[in-house]
Design an enzyme around this catalytic site. Sequence first.
Site, PDB file in Angstrom:
ATOM      1  N   SER A   1       0.844  -1.193   0.000  1.00  0.00           N
ATOM      2  CA  SER A   1       0.000   0.000   0.000  1.00  0.00           C
ATOM      3  C   SER A   1       0.878   1.241   0.000  1.00  0.00           C
ATOM      4  O   SER A   1       2.025   1.211   0.462  1.00  0.00           O
ATOM      5  CB  SER A   1      -0.893  -0.012   1.245  1.00  0.00           C
ATOM      6  OG  SER A   1      -1.462   1.252   1.486  1.00  0.00           O
TER       7      SER A   1
ATOM      8  N   TYR B   1      -1.055   0.021  10.364  1.00  0.00           N
ATOM      9  CA  TYR B   1      -1.169  -0.477   8.998  1.00  0.00           C
ATOM     10  C   TYR B   1       0.040  -0.041   8.164  1.00  0.00           C
ATOM     11  O   TYR B   1       0.655  -0.851   7.458  1.00  0.00           O
ATOM     12  CB  TYR B   1      -2.455   0.039   8.365  1.00  0.00           C
ATOM     13  CG  TYR B   1      -2.737  -0.512   6.991  1.00  0.00           C
ATOM     14  CD1 TYR B   1      -3.205  -1.807   6.836  1.00  0.00           C
ATOM     15  CD2 TYR B   1      -2.523   0.257   5.843  1.00  0.00           C
ATOM     16  CE1 TYR B   1      -3.468  -2.327   5.577  1.00  0.00           C
ATOM     17  CE2 TYR B   1      -2.782  -0.246   4.585  1.00  0.00           C
ATOM     18  CZ  TYR B   1      -3.261  -1.543   4.454  1.00  0.00           C
ATOM     19  OH  TYR B   1      -3.515  -2.048   3.205  1.00  0.00           O
TER      20      TYR B   1
END
Length: 235
Positions: free
Chosen positions: A145, A158
């Site tokens: 990501s 995250y």
Amino acid sequence: MSRLNGRIALITGASRGIGAAVAKRFAAEGAHVILTARTVGGLEETDEAIYKATGRHATLAPLDLRQFDKIDQLLGYSIFERFGKLDILVGNAGVLEALGPVAHYDPKLWERVMDVNVTANYRLIRSFDRLLRASDAGRAIFVTSGAASAPYPYWSPYGASKAALEMMVKTYAMEIASSNLRVNLIDPGIVATKLRMQAFPGEDQTKLTQPDDVAGRFVDLAEAGWTGNGEVVSA
């Protein structure tokens, strides 16, 4: 559509979203897909869609990736006994859990994010390295990501997990560079997934890129002709 004809592919997080889309696309391209996720019903739905489209069933392997030993037992040994190799590994499963400030983040949630996004992928590499090397053109693809390199308030677990994943995968890619195996990361961008909905619950997901729209890029990285190694590729 036969770019992956006869290939054996394992996809994690295949009960919905990007994982399910990749599983269906791989099957349409001729691969036999092994699907794993915690949700049995979701895996069965993916399998049903694959069967309707191709006339072939997937292999279903329900598994909580945090049960690390079962990655060896249920997947590693079973795939070795049945197929003797693994051509494609897609480490797609990931969790967000919750957004929050670093100083107040729940330690149990932090641990869960790291377990699924980092440690489970390490265990997959550990379990399947030998089987991937047994393929004439093994391919390992891990989903990352933009959060790995662009810090944003309240996203620390995250983002940190994806940064760790990238470093681990790039290091692994260097270690296997002289083999037939190729290891890469893919950043699908902003896609309409459950994880995205958790982070932005009011967002209109119909206006976002859909999982099926990025599945083709996974096929590119899974093909025997793909030569890149240790790269982060955009979908």
